[in-house]
Each structure stands twice: as structure tokens, then as C-alpha cells.
Design a protein around this motif. Structure first.
Motif, PDB file in Angstrom:
ATOM      1  N   ARG A   1      14.486  67.130  40.705  1.00 22.30           N
ATOM      2  CA  ARG A   1      14.322  67.099  42.160  1.00 22.30           C
ATOM      3  C   ARG A   1      14.124  65.696  42.724  1.00 22.30           C
ATOM      4  O   ARG A   1      14.247  65.491  43.922  1.00 22.30           O
ATOM      5  N   GLN A   2      13.803  64.726  41.857  1.00 23.52           N
ATOM      6  CA  GLN A   2      13.632  63.348  42.305  1.00 23.52           C
ATOM      7  C   GLN A   2      14.208  62.421  41.242  1.00 23.52           C
ATOM      8  O   GLN A   2      14.129  62.721  40.045  1.00 23.52           O
ATOM      9  N   MET A   3      14.771  61.306  41.693  1.00 24.30           N
ATOM     10  CA  MET A   3      15.251  60.267  40.771  1.00 24.30           C
ATOM     11  C   MET A   3      14.543  58.978  41.140  1.00 24.30           C
ATOM     12  O   MET A   3      14.512  58.597  42.319  1.00 24.30           O
ATOM     13  N   ILE A   4      13.993  58.332  40.142  1.00 23.18           N
ATOM     14  CA  ILE A   4      13.310  57.059  40.313  1.00 23.18           C
ATOM     15  C   ILE A   4      14.157  55.972  39.665  1.00 23.18           C
ATOM     16  O   ILE A   4      14.629  56.130  38.534  1.00 23.18           O
ATOM     17  N   ALA A   5      14.346  54.876  40.382  1.00 21.00           N
ATOM     18  CA  ALA A   5      14.983  53.692  39.818  1.00 21.00           C
ATOM     19  C   ALA A   5      13.887  52.655  39.607  1.00 21.00           C
ATOM     20  O   ALA A   5      13.130  52.359  40.536  1.00 21.00           O
ATOM     21  N   VAL A   6      13.799  52.152  38.396  1.00 15.40           N
ATOM     22  CA  VAL A   6      12.866  51.068  38.078  1.00 15.40           C
ATOM     23  C   VAL A   6      13.738  49.849  37.808  1.00 15.40           C
ATOM     24  O   VAL A   6      14.359  49.740  36.754  1.00 15.40           O
ATOM     25  N   ILE A   7      13.824  48.972  38.790  1.00 17.17           N
ATOM     26  CA  ILE A   7      14.754  47.853  38.749  1.00 17.17           C
ATOM     27  C   ILE A   7      14.006  46.589  38.375  1.00 17.17           C
ATOM     28  O   ILE A   7      13.061  46.183  39.066  1.00 17.17           O
ATOM     29  N   GLY A   8      14.432  45.981  37.284  1.00 14.58           N
ATOM     30  CA  GLY A   8      13.826  44.729  36.847  1.00 14.58           C
ATOM     31  C   GLY A   8      14.216  43.604  37.773  1.00 14.58           C
ATOM     32  O   GLY A   8      15.407  43.367  37.988  1.00 14.58           O
ATOM     33  N   ASP A   9      13.231  42.953  38.350  1.00 18.85           N
ATOM     34  CA  ASP A   9      13.372  41.742  39.152  1.00 18.85           C
ATOM     35  C   ASP A   9      13.825  42.049  40.568  1.00 18.85           C
ATOM     36  O   ASP A   9      14.906  42.598  40.800  1.00 18.85           O
ATOM     37  N   SER A  10      13.017  41.678  41.525  1.00 18.32           N
ATOM     38  CA  SER A  10      13.365  41.903  42.937  1.00 18.32           C
ATOM     39  C   SER A  10      14.562  41.056  43.365  1.00 18.32           C
ATOM     40  O   SER A  10      15.137  41.292  44.422  1.00 18.32           O
ATOM     41  N   ALA A  11      14.973  40.095  42.540  1.00 26.98           N
ATOM     42  CA  ALA A  11      16.168  39.300  42.835  1.00 26.98           C
ATOM     43  C   ALA A  11      17.441  39.990  42.341  1.00 26.98           C
ATOM     44  O   ALA A  11      18.537  39.455  42.516  1.00 26.98           O
ATOM     45  N   ASN A  12      17.332  41.166  41.745  1.00 31.24           N
ATOM     46  CA  ASN A  12      18.491  41.893  41.229  1.00 31.24           C
ATOM     47  C   ASN A  12      19.179  42.621  42.393  1.00 31.24           C
ATOM     48  O   ASN A  12      19.153  43.847  42.510  1.00 31.24           O
ATOM     49  N   ALA A  13      19.788  41.830  43.270  1.00 31.15           N
ATOM     50  CA  ALA A  13      20.379  42.352  44.509  1.00 31.15           C
ATOM     51  C   ALA A  13      21.463  43.387  44.250  1.00 31.15           C
ATOM     52  O   ALA A  13      21.592  44.357  45.000  1.00 31.15           O
ATOM     53  N   ALA A  14      22.257  43.213  43.203  1.00 27.29           N
ATOM     54  CA  ALA A  14      23.352  44.152  42.940  1.00 27.29           C
ATOM     55  C   ALA A  14      22.819  45.543  42.622  1.00 27.29           C
ATOM     56  O   ALA A  14      23.326  46.548  43.140  1.00 27.29           O
ATOM     57  N   SER A  15      21.800  45.640  41.781  1.00 28.08           N
ATOM     58  CA  SER A  15      21.243  46.942  41.427  1.00 28.08           C
ATOM     59  C   SER A  15      20.532  47.579  42.621  1.00 28.08           C
ATOM     60  O   SER A  15      20.650  48.784  42.859  1.00 28.08           O
ATOM     61  N   ILE A  16      19.813  46.779  43.372  1.00 27.78           N
ATOM     62  CA  ILE A  16      19.133  47.305  44.561  1.00 27.78           C
ATOM     63  C   ILE A  16      20.169  47.837  45.549  1.00 27.78           C
ATOM     64  O   ILE A  16      20.034  48.949  46.069  1.00 27.78           O
TER      65      ILE A  16
ATOM     66  N   LEU B   1      23.262  48.838  44.906  1.00 25.54           N
ATOM     67  CA  LEU B   1      23.885  50.020  44.313  1.00 25.54           C
ATOM     68  C   LEU B   1      23.045  51.261  44.614  1.00 25.54           C
ATOM     69  O   LEU B   1      23.568  52.295  45.055  1.00 25.54           O
ATOM     70  N   HIS B   2      21.752  51.160  44.396  1.00 26.29           N
ATOM     71  CA  HIS B   2      20.873  52.302  44.624  1.00 26.29           C
ATOM     72  C   HIS B   2      20.753  52.626  46.120  1.00 26.29           C
ATOM     73  O   HIS B   2      20.740  53.802  46.499  1.00 26.29           O
ATOM     74  N   GLU B   3      20.690  51.621  46.958  1.00 25.93           N
ATOM     75  CA  GLU B   3      20.645  51.885  48.408  1.00 25.93           C
ATOM     76  C   GLU B   3      21.891  52.634  48.861  1.00 25.93           C
ATOM     77  O   GLU B   3      21.797  53.594  49.629  1.00 25.93           O
ATOM     78  N   ARG B   4      23.063  52.218  48.382  1.00 27.23           N
ATOM     79  CA  ARG B   4      24.316  52.893  48.757  1.00 27.23           C
ATOM     80  C   ARG B   4      24.329  54.340  48.287  1.00 27.23           C
ATOM     81  O   ARG B   4      25.033  55.174  48.870  1.00 27.23           O
ATOM     82  N   ALA B   5      23.588  54.649  47.228  1.00 29.58           N
ATOM     83  CA  ALA B   5      23.527  56.015  46.705  1.00 29.58           C
ATOM     84  C   ALA B   5      22.405  56.827  47.345  1.00 29.58           C
ATOM     85  O   ALA B   5      22.113  57.940  46.901  1.00 29.58           O
ATOM     86  N   GLY B   6      21.753  56.282  48.378  1.00 25.40           N
ATOM     87  CA  GLY B   6      20.745  57.039  49.101  1.00 25.40           C
ATOM     88  C   GLY B   6      19.312  56.834  48.652  1.00 25.40           C
ATOM     89  O   GLY B   6      18.417  57.540  49.120  1.00 25.40           O
ATOM     90  N   PHE B   7      19.073  55.884  47.773  1.00 25.83           N
ATOM     91  CA  PHE B   7      17.701  55.591  47.352  1.00 25.83           C
ATOM     92  C   PHE B   7      16.991  54.796  48.446  1.00 25.83           C
ATOM     93  O   PHE B   7      17.614  54.004  49.154  1.00 25.83           O
ATOM     94  N   THR B   8      15.694  54.998  48.553  1.00 31.48           N
ATOM     95  CA  THR B   8      14.865  54.208  49.460  1.00 31.48           C
ATOM     96  C   THR B   8      13.847  53.431  48.646  1.00 31.48           C
ATOM     97  O   THR B   8      13.504  53.820  47.522  1.00 31.48           O
ATOM     98  N   HIS B   9      13.370  52.359  49.215  1.00 35.06           N
ATOM     99  CA  HIS B   9      12.382  51.522  48.532  1.00 35.06           C
ATOM    100  C   HIS B   9      11.050  52.260  48.463  1.00 35.06           C
ATOM    101  O   HIS B   9      10.586  52.803  49.461  1.00 35.06           O
ATOM    102  N   ALA B  10      10.453  52.277  47.297  1.00 39.02           N
ATOM    103  CA  ALA B  10       9.171  52.945  47.101  1.00 39.02           C
ATOM    104  C   ALA B  10       8.071  51.948  46.753  1.00 39.02           C
ATOM    105  O   ALA B  10       6.902  52.323  46.699  1.00 39.02           O
ATOM    106  N   GLY B  11       8.430  50.694  46.493  1.00 42.27           N
ATOM    107  CA  GLY B  11       7.415  49.691  46.227  1.00 42.27           C
ATOM    108  C   GLY B  11       7.881  48.620  45.259  1.00 42.27           C
ATOM    109  O   GLY B  11       8.938  48.736  44.637  1.00 42.27           O
TER     110      GLY B  11
ATOM    111  N   ALA C   1      15.730  61.824  46.583  1.00 43.20           N
ATOM    112  CA  ALA C   1      15.620  63.260  46.337  1.00 43.20           C
ATOM    113  C   ALA C   1      16.923  63.778  45.752  1.00 43.20           C
ATOM    114  O   ALA C   1      18.003  63.278  46.050  1.00 43.20           O
ATOM    115  N   LEU C   2      16.812  64.798  44.933  1.00 45.82           N
ATOM    116  CA  LEU C   2      17.957  65.506  44.364  1.00 45.82           C
ATOM    117  C   LEU C   2      17.888  66.951  44.817  1.00 45.82           C
ATOM    118  O   LEU C   2      16.817  67.556  44.828  1.00 45.82           O
TER     119      LEU C   2
END
Length: 177
Positions: free
Chosen positions: A118-133, A135-145, A166-167
Motif C-alpha cells: 500500500r506504500q512505497m518508500i524511496a531511500v535515496i542516497g545523497d540529496s544531490a542525487n537529482a536524477a533519482s529524486i 525519477l521518483h517525483e515523476r512517478a508520483g512520489f512526494t518528499h517525506a524528509g 501510495a499504492l
């Protein structure tokens, strides 16, 4: 127009390429906080653990070559987290920007929803990892912290970015037992 990646379940013969892709990211990037790349047998062991959890492990092919891989794990081991997954996505360095990550993430989200997550969490290494961030934003993820300066790699402190999506029905209904 470039061909779209083909997504399929992982196979035994994929692990040399998977180990090589991951080794590159460990040695040259901040997506992983590992400092030494694990050998192929360890990558196989990790994939077996994903399978034992009943979670998906998939790969992307482009022109017959393994272009990337992705898998989901149970976010935390305590039982109440059983409907929440964490994604991991790695793309071959020379194929970044070809839609491999997008295709892998879309397929992974679909598979996790199919198995009742029901939920997917992305744990992205490094806040400078703009490509991964992105990618996840385009897929509907929101920033959680952001966990500030929790990793030390390449002679600098690295943040860990948390994103969430959310899933299916998400938290609007109770999950199936």
C-alpha cells in the motif's frame, strides 16, 4: 526513436551484469552507502532474500543487454510494516537517460501493488542525487524528509532523502489480511 526497455523477472544468468552495475554505483556514486562492492555470490544471496520475502526483483534489457535492475524489499522487519515496500533501482552508467529507470520503477510499482503493498518508500542516497529524486517525483512520489549527514563517503557527508508514494488504495481502506 529509441526502443523501450524490456522488463522481465531476474534470471540466474543476470548476476554477473547485476554485480558489475552495482559495483560501479558503489565505487563512483552516492546512491549506495556501501564502500566496497559485494561479489556476485553476495548479490545472489541478496536476491534470494528478496524472493524469500515474496517481493519482486526485475531487470531491464536494451538491445539484448542487461541495462539495469530493480527490486523491492519490505520497508522494515516489524510486522506492522508488511504493507510498505522500499524500492532500489540501479541503471548501467552508460545507459542513464534512456528510460531504463523509469521503466523499472513503473514495473516495480505495478508488481508491488499487485502483491498488496500500500506504500512505497524511496531511500535515496545523497540529496544531490537529482536524477533519482526527479525519477521518483515523476512517478508520483512526494518528499517525506531528509536525514542530514548520515553517511560518510568520498570524504564528505551525505544526506539520505526519503520519498513516499501510495499504492492502490493507499491508506484509504484496510489492507487484505
Amino acid at each position: 526513436m529509441r526502443p523501450a526497455p524490456t522488463i522481465r523477472p531476474v534470471r540466474d544468468g543476470d548476476f554477473p551484469a547485476i554485480a558489475a552495475i552495482y559495483a560501479h554505483h558503489v565505487l563512483h556514486g552516492s546512491a549506495s552507502f556501501e564502500l566496497e562492492p559485494p561479489a556476485e555470490p553476495e548479490m545472489r544471496r541478496r536476491a534470494a532474500h528478496v524472493a524469500d520475502e515474496g517481493m519482486p526483483y526485475i531487470v531491464a534489457e536494451l538491445d539484448g543487454d542487461l541495462a539495469g535492475y530493480a527490486y523491492a524489499t519490505v520497508y522494515r522487519t516489524r510486522r506492522a510494516y508488511r504493507f510498505t515496500a522500499e524500492d532500489s533501482i540501479y541503471v548501467r552508467a552508460d545507459l542513464v537517460g534512456r528510460g531504463v529507470g523509469r521503466a523499472l520503477l513503473a514495473a516495480l510499482l505495478h508488481e508491488c501493488e499487485r502483491i498488496g503493498c500500500r506504500q512505497m518508500i524511496a531511500v535515496i542516497g545523497d540529496s544531490a542525487n537529482a536524477a533519482s529524486i526527479a525519477l521518483h517525483e515523476r512517478a508520483g512520489f512526494t518528499h517525506a524528509g531528509v536525514l542530514k549527514s548520515v553517511g560518510w563517503k568520498f570524504g564528505r557527508w551525505l544526506d539520505s532523502v526519503r520519498m513516499q508514494r501510495a499504492l492502490g488504495a493507499g491508506d484509504t481502506t484496510a489492507p487484505e489480511p
